[in-house]
Motif scaffolding. Structure first.
Motif, PDB file in Angstrom:
ATOM      1  N   TYR A  82       0.833  -1.201   0.000  1.00  0.00           N
ATOM      2  CA  TYR A  82       0.000   0.000   0.000  1.00  0.00           C
ATOM      3  C   TYR A  82       0.867   1.249   0.000  1.00  0.00           C
ATOM      4  O   TYR A  82       2.046   1.217   0.346  1.00  0.00           O
ATOM      5  CB  TYR A  82      -0.963   0.008   1.190  1.00  0.00           C
ATOM      6  CG  TYR A  82      -0.337   0.240   2.559  1.00  0.00           C
ATOM      7  CD1 TYR A  82      -0.341   1.502   3.144  1.00  0.00           C
ATOM      8  CD2 TYR A  82       0.234  -0.815   3.272  1.00  0.00           C
ATOM      9  CE1 TYR A  82       0.209   1.713   4.402  1.00  0.00           C
ATOM     10  CE2 TYR A  82       0.781  -0.616   4.526  1.00  0.00           C
ATOM     11  CZ  TYR A  82       0.770   0.655   5.086  1.00  0.00           C
ATOM     12  OH  TYR A  82       1.318   0.862   6.335  1.00  0.00           O
ATOM     13  N   LEU A  86      -3.842   3.614  -1.009  1.00  0.00           N
ATOM     14  CA  LEU A  86      -3.939   2.790  -2.207  1.00  0.00           C
ATOM     15  C   LEU A  86      -3.437   1.403  -1.824  1.00  0.00           C
ATOM     16  O   LEU A  86      -2.248   1.226  -1.553  1.00  0.00           O
ATOM     17  CB  LEU A  86      -3.107   3.389  -3.337  1.00  0.00           C
ATOM     18  CG  LEU A  86      -3.157   2.680  -4.689  1.00  0.00           C
ATOM     19  CD1 LEU A  86      -4.584   2.592  -5.212  1.00  0.00           C
ATOM     20  CD2 LEU A  86      -2.251   3.382  -5.695  1.00  0.00           C
ATOM     21  N   PHE A 114      -5.719  -3.421  -6.832  1.00  0.00           N
ATOM     22  CA  PHE A 114      -5.675  -2.291  -5.913  1.00  0.00           C
ATOM     23  C   PHE A 114      -7.012  -1.535  -5.885  1.00  0.00           C
ATOM     24  O   PHE A 114      -7.776  -1.522  -6.848  1.00  0.00           O
ATOM     25  CB  PHE A 114      -4.538  -1.328  -6.261  1.00  0.00           C
ATOM     26  CG  PHE A 114      -3.186  -1.871  -5.934  1.00  0.00           C
ATOM     27  CD1 PHE A 114      -2.584  -1.551  -4.738  1.00  0.00           C
ATOM     28  CD2 PHE A 114      -2.524  -2.723  -6.816  1.00  0.00           C
ATOM     29  CE1 PHE A 114      -1.325  -2.065  -4.415  1.00  0.00           C
ATOM     30  CE2 PHE A 114      -1.284  -3.237  -6.504  1.00  0.00           C
ATOM     31  CZ  PHE A 114      -0.680  -2.918  -5.301  1.00  0.00           C
ATOM     32  N   LEU A 146      -8.741   2.188  -3.767  1.00  0.00           N
ATOM     33  CA  LEU A 146      -8.423   3.383  -2.992  1.00  0.00           C
ATOM     34  C   LEU A 146      -9.380   3.476  -1.810  1.00  0.00           C
ATOM     35  O   LEU A 146     -10.600   3.431  -1.979  1.00  0.00           O
ATOM     36  CB  LEU A 146      -8.554   4.633  -3.868  1.00  0.00           C
ATOM     37  CG  LEU A 146      -8.240   5.960  -3.177  1.00  0.00           C
ATOM     38  CD1 LEU A 146      -6.800   5.982  -2.679  1.00  0.00           C
ATOM     39  CD2 LEU A 146      -8.490   7.127  -4.124  1.00  0.00           C
ATOM     40  N   ILE A 154      -5.571   0.205 -10.688  1.00  0.00           N
ATOM     41  CA  ILE A 154      -5.219   1.533 -10.191  1.00  0.00           C
ATOM     42  C   ILE A 154      -3.705   1.569 -10.006  1.00  0.00           C
ATOM     43  O   ILE A 154      -3.147   0.836  -9.193  1.00  0.00           O
ATOM     44  CB  ILE A 154      -5.921   1.852  -8.861  1.00  0.00           C
ATOM     45  CG1 ILE A 154      -7.438   1.797  -9.039  1.00  0.00           C
ATOM     46  CG2 ILE A 154      -5.501   3.245  -8.375  1.00  0.00           C
ATOM     47  CD1 ILE A 154      -8.208   2.106  -7.758  1.00  0.00           C
ATOM     48  N   ASP A 164      -1.751   4.611  -9.531  1.00  0.00           N
ATOM     49  CA  ASP A 164      -1.240   5.641  -8.627  1.00  0.00           C
ATOM     50  C   ASP A 164      -2.337   6.654  -8.354  1.00  0.00           C
ATOM     51  O   ASP A 164      -3.383   6.667  -9.025  1.00  0.00           O
ATOM     52  CB  ASP A 164      -0.031   6.336  -9.258  1.00  0.00           C
ATOM     53  CG  ASP A 164       0.873   6.990  -8.224  1.00  0.00           C
ATOM     54  OD1 ASP A 164       0.544   6.927  -7.018  1.00  0.00           O
ATOM     55  OD2 ASP A 164       1.903   7.563  -8.614  1.00  0.00           O
ATOM     56  N   ILE A 165      -2.099   7.512  -7.364  1.00  0.00           N
ATOM     57  CA  ILE A 165      -2.986   8.634  -7.101  1.00  0.00           C
ATOM     58  C   ILE A 165      -2.156   9.899  -6.916  1.00  0.00           C
ATOM     59  O   ILE A 165      -0.982   9.841  -6.566  1.00  0.00           O
ATOM     60  CB  ILE A 165      -3.879   8.418  -5.856  1.00  0.00           C
ATOM     61  CG1 ILE A 165      -3.025   8.343  -4.579  1.00  0.00           C
ATOM     62  CG2 ILE A 165      -4.745   7.183  -6.000  1.00  0.00           C
ATOM     63  CD1 ILE A 165      -3.833   8.392  -3.300  1.00  0.00           C
ATOM     64  N   VAL A 193      -6.888   9.932  -9.870  1.00  0.00           N
ATOM     65  CA  VAL A 193      -6.600   8.499  -9.869  1.00  0.00           C
ATOM     66  C   VAL A 193      -6.086   8.111 -11.255  1.00  0.00           C
ATOM     67  O   VAL A 193      -6.756   8.333 -12.258  1.00  0.00           O
ATOM     68  CB  VAL A 193      -7.864   7.676  -9.525  1.00  0.00           C
ATOM     69  CG1 VAL A 193      -7.529   6.188  -9.497  1.00  0.00           C
ATOM     70  CG2 VAL A 193      -8.453   8.127  -8.195  1.00  0.00           C
ATOM     71  N   GLU A 216      -5.485   5.249 -13.547  1.00  0.00           N
ATOM     72  CA  GLU A 216      -5.912   3.860 -13.665  1.00  0.00           C
ATOM     73  C   GLU A 216      -5.797   3.377 -15.099  1.00  0.00           C
ATOM     74  O   GLU A 216      -5.757   4.178 -16.040  1.00  0.00           O
ATOM     75  CB  GLU A 216      -7.335   3.684 -13.140  1.00  0.00           C
ATOM     76  CG  GLU A 216      -8.387   4.566 -13.794  1.00  0.00           C
ATOM     77  CD  GLU A 216      -9.743   4.416 -13.122  1.00  0.00           C
ATOM     78  OE1 GLU A 216      -9.792   4.377 -11.879  1.00  0.00           O
ATOM     79  OE2 GLU A 216     -10.746   4.326 -13.850  1.00  0.00           O
TER      80      GLU A 216
END
Length: 418
Positions: free
Chosen positions: A299, A311, A319, A321, A346, A348-349, A358, A360
């Motif tokens: 995470y 995440l 994954f 969020l 997903i 990254d954020i 997000v 994705e």
């Protein structure tokens, strides 16, 4: 000394062409390559022992190892001697296509815009900043000056104090990724006397503008395993050990959440993550564990507007969020923000004060989903082309409504867009 901006793609091309040429060199057929001797060395890991007959070559101060490397270099130079003119011609041909004067797209951090530029034949980058895009450049670190007279030099891990007045950076003069952290007073341009040796390149600032945290490496394996605290104006021997990672499968990193409110220690292995947090305005307190590590639980962590955003792959192969209130981050209080989906990954954020982005992927294409923090809006960045590449760019700003991203396609050149 070849510039880093040239060598990474030039050298593989040269090597391929030169190796083909050298095969046609009759002289090379009569020269014998040096043969490394074998010295049995038993290496025990857990209950298994393996033999490494070339372990002696890892001993950097071993006279035999140094002699063997010199013999290899001499052999290579002899074999490729008939290609010296070709090497020079190829190098000149390729480097002639490279733009000599160049700079990165400025990004906003604190009260300045920061960017990197290259000038003429200079080998190394020049790090700069300016109050606004029309102001004169302020050079904060000219790496060319520090590299002068050295066979190797790299500077990295630049970080600015909260008040924008002190620069910390790591320098490596051995090409071993073992750094000495130095400090520059940006109001005078002079180096401070502090030197932090034998560490990773990055220092993380507390809000008091005098306390930094850094990571120390194991001298033999280069594993990053200890976090220390340093106060400017004090010798390194007085630095305090604040965390040590004893599991050899894990390495340690140090950073800040984007809101800048908390400093984080990140312990990670290939498949497991663990975080510890410390308020940036209370550097003398102890780091607190966010969540005990669990094998296989990966995470990442961010913070915004009173919530932690996580995440996580907890019961989520692709994954999902989640978030929890900052006052109680126990796992039972985590709730979905973007649930797990079998056909969407997903990756990254990017967090901001009033919205989050997000990154994705579905059907092999990335897309950027923009969500307001209060849940009032949720939309995708509109992309009209069927095939493209998109990624989240440099976004250090937290209290902003501007997103920077990169984009290119078959009909759109590589672009940086705000």
């Amino acid at each position: 000394m070849t510039s880093l901006r040239n060598s990474f793609f030039i050298l593989p091309i040269l090597t391929l062409i030169i190796s083909c040429q050298s095969k046609n060199n009759p002289q090379s057929m009569s020269i014998k390559a040096p043969i490394a001797k074998k010295i049995n060395k038993g290496l025990k890991t857990n209950d298994n022992t393996r033999n490494d007959p070339y372990f002696w070559m890892s001993e950097r101060d071993n006279a035999d190892a140094i002699k063997y490397l010199n013999d290899e270099n001499a052999f290579t130079k002899s074999v490729l001697k008939n290609t010296e003119k070709l090497q020079e011609d190829l190098f000149e041909e390729i480097t002639s296509k490279i733009k000599k004067d160049d700079s990165s797209v400025p990004y906003k951090l604190g009260g300045y815009y920061y960017f990197v530029k290259y000038e003429g034949e200079k080998e190394h980058p020049i790090f700069c900043r300016k109050h606004n895009l029309d102001a004169e450049d302020q050079i904060i670190l000219d790496v060319n000056k520090f590299a002068k007279g050295k066979s190797y030099y790299e500077a990295g891990g630049l970080s600015i104090s909260t008040n924008d007045q002190i620069l910390a950076f790591g320098e490596d003069t051995l090409s071993r990724r073992i750094y000495t952290i130095r400090f520059v007073d940006l109001t005078t341009g002079k180096l401070l006397t502090d030197k932090i040796k034998g560490v990773s390149e990055k220092a993380v600032w507390a809000k008091d503008n005098k306390t930094v945290f850094y990571v120390k490496k194991d001298k033999q394996t280069l594993r990053e395993f200890q976090v220390y605290k340093h106060v400017l104006g004090t010798p390194q021997k007085e630095d305090k050990l604040v965390f040590e990672e004893n599991d050899e499968l894990f390495s340690v990193g140090i950073g800040k959440l984007k809101s800048k409110k908390e400093i984080v220690i990140h312990s990670s292995s290939t498949t497991t993550d663990e975080y510890r947090l410390l308020s940036a305005d209370k550097p003398n307190e102890d780091f607190r564990l966010f969540l005990p590590r669990e094998a296989g639980h990966e995470y990442s962590l961010e913070h915004a507007a009173g919530y932690y955003y996580i995440l996580t792959n907890k019961n989520a192969l692709n994954f999902k969020l989640m978030r929890c209130n900052e006052s109680d981050n126990s796992l039972i209080n985590w709730v979905d923000v973007v649930p797990h989906r079998d056909n969407v990954l997903i990756e990254d954020i990017e967090i901001f004060e009033k919205f989050l982005v997000v990154d994705e992927k579905e059907n092999g294409l990335n897309r950027l989903r923009i969500m307001s923090a209060d849940g009032s809006s949720d939309q995708f960045l509109n992309i009209e082309e069927e095939t493209y590449s998109i990624y989240v760019g440099t976004n250090f700003g937290y209290e902003t409504d501007i997103l920077r991203y990169g984009y290119n396609s078959m009909t759109t050149p590589a672009s940086v867009i705000d």
